[in-house]
Motif scaffolding. Structure first.
Motif, short mmCIF file in Angstrom:
data_model
loop_
_atom_site.label_atom_id
_atom_site.label_comp_id
_atom_site.label_asym_id
_atom_site.label_seq_id
_atom_site.Cartn_x
_atom_site.Cartn_y
_atom_site.Cartn_z
N PHE A 1 -1.14 6.39 -8.59
CA PHE A 1 -0.55 6.78 -7.31
C PHE A 1 -1.66 7.14 -6.32
O PHE A 1 -2.82 7.31 -6.70
CB PHE A 1 0.40 7.96 -7.49
CG PHE A 1 -0.23 9.17 -8.10
CD1 PHE A 1 -0.73 10.20 -7.32
CD2 PHE A 1 -0.34 9.29 -9.49
CE1 PHE A 1 -1.33 11.31 -7.89
CE2 PHE A 1 -0.94 10.41 -10.07
CZ PHE A 1 -1.43 11.42 -9.27
N CYS A 2 -1.28 7.23 -5.06
CA CYS A 2 -2.25 7.63 -4.04
C CYS A 2 -2.45 9.14 -4.12
O CYS A 2 -1.49 9.91 -4.04
CB CYS A 2 -1.78 7.24 -2.64
SG CYS A 2 -2.84 7.92 -1.34
N GLU A 3 -3.69 9.53 -4.25
CA GLU A 3 -4.01 10.95 -4.36
C GLU A 3 -3.73 11.70 -3.07
O GLU A 3 -3.48 12.89 -3.06
CB GLU A 3 -5.49 11.08 -4.73
CG GLU A 3 -5.87 12.42 -5.27
CD GLU A 3 -7.25 12.40 -5.89
OE1 GLU A 3 -7.53 13.30 -6.68
OE2 GLU A 3 -8.05 11.49 -5.59
N GLU A 4 -3.77 10.99 -1.95
CA GLU A 4 -3.55 11.63 -0.65
C GLU A 4 -2.08 11.87 -0.36
O GLU A 4 -1.69 12.95 0.05
CB GLU A 4 -4.14 10.75 0.47
CG GLU A 4 -5.64 10.65 0.46
CD GLU A 4 -6.31 12.00 0.71
OE1 GLU A 4 -5.80 12.76 1.55
OE2 GLU A 4 -7.32 12.27 0.05
N CYS A 5 -1.26 10.84 -0.55
CA CYS A 5 0.14 10.95 -0.11
C CYS A 5 1.14 10.92 -1.26
O CYS A 5 2.32 11.19 -1.05
CB CYS A 5 0.47 9.86 0.90
SG CYS A 5 0.51 8.20 0.20
N GLY A 6 0.69 10.58 -2.47
CA GLY A 6 1.58 10.66 -3.63
C GLY A 6 2.40 9.43 -3.94
O GLY A 6 3.12 9.41 -4.93
N GLY B 1 0.82 -1.20 0.00
CA GLY B 1 0.00 0.00 0.00
C GLY B 1 0.86 1.25 0.00
O GLY B 1 2.08 1.18 0.02
N CYS B 2 0.16 2.38 -0.01
CA CYS B 2 0.86 3.65 -0.06
C CYS B 2 1.34 4.07 1.33
O CYS B 2 1.06 3.41 2.32
CB CYS B 2 -0.08 4.72 -0.65
SG CYS B 2 -1.50 5.03 0.42
N PHE B 3 2.02 5.19 1.36
CA PHE B 3 2.60 5.71 2.60
C PHE B 3 1.53 6.01 3.65
O PHE B 3 1.70 5.69 4.84
CB PHE B 3 3.39 6.98 2.25
CG PHE B 3 4.22 7.55 3.37
CD1 PHE B 3 4.81 6.73 4.32
CD2 PHE B 3 4.43 8.91 3.47
CE1 PHE B 3 5.59 7.25 5.35
CE2 PHE B 3 5.19 9.45 4.48
CZ PHE B 3 5.78 8.63 5.43
ZN LIG Z 1 -1.56 7.29 0.46
#
Ligand SMILES: [Zn+2]
Ligand SMILES: [Zn+2]
Length: 136
Positions: free
Chosen positions: A72-77, A9-11
């Protein structure tokens, strides 16, 4: 060495995914990956078939060239996917470092080494270099 499904998952945790199988893993030194990730190298897990699925959240998709898009994750990039348009539904690449356990995969080659910065001294010098005809 891998217990499937691999999870990642993303950051920030808004986007979560699972990988139930993969073909290979390689370091990419191309300028587009460098710019997209803000990193000198991006390590990709190449997945063929339907072995990748988002299980939480959603990827923001951005067309990064005439032939490819990146997710990419729109929240954290955090960059998570690379997708050749002509390979949609057939294969997709996922960033190895976004896996919860990056040790679950092992890079076997590297591509686009011409744009690897000279200060990446000795970076994986043992890995074979492969030419990639495409970039995106
Ligand atoms: Zn994220
Ligand atoms: Zn690249």
């Amino acid at each position: 060495m891998s217990d499937f499904p691999l999870k990642g998952g993303c950051f920030c945790g808004a986007v979560r995914y699972e990988v139930s199988g993969y073909e290979s893993c390689a370091h990419c030194h191309c300028r587009m990956c460098q710019k997209a990730a803000g990193s000198p190298v991006v390590t990709w897990v190449m997945i063929v078939g339907d072995h990748f699925r988002i299980v939480e959240g959603a990827l923001k998709i951005r067309k990064s060239s005439d032939i490819a898009e990146r997710g990419f994750c729109e929240e954290c990039g955090t960059q998570i996917t690379f997708q050749y348009e002509k390979e949609k539904g057939k294969s997709i690449d996922v960033t190895a470092a976004s896996l919860d356990d990056p040790e679950a995969v092992e890079p076997a080659s590297q591509i686009w080494t011409a744009s690897r910065p000279s200060w990446m001294h000795g970076f994986d010098a043992t890995l074979p270099e492969e030419e990639d005809p495409n970039a995106g």
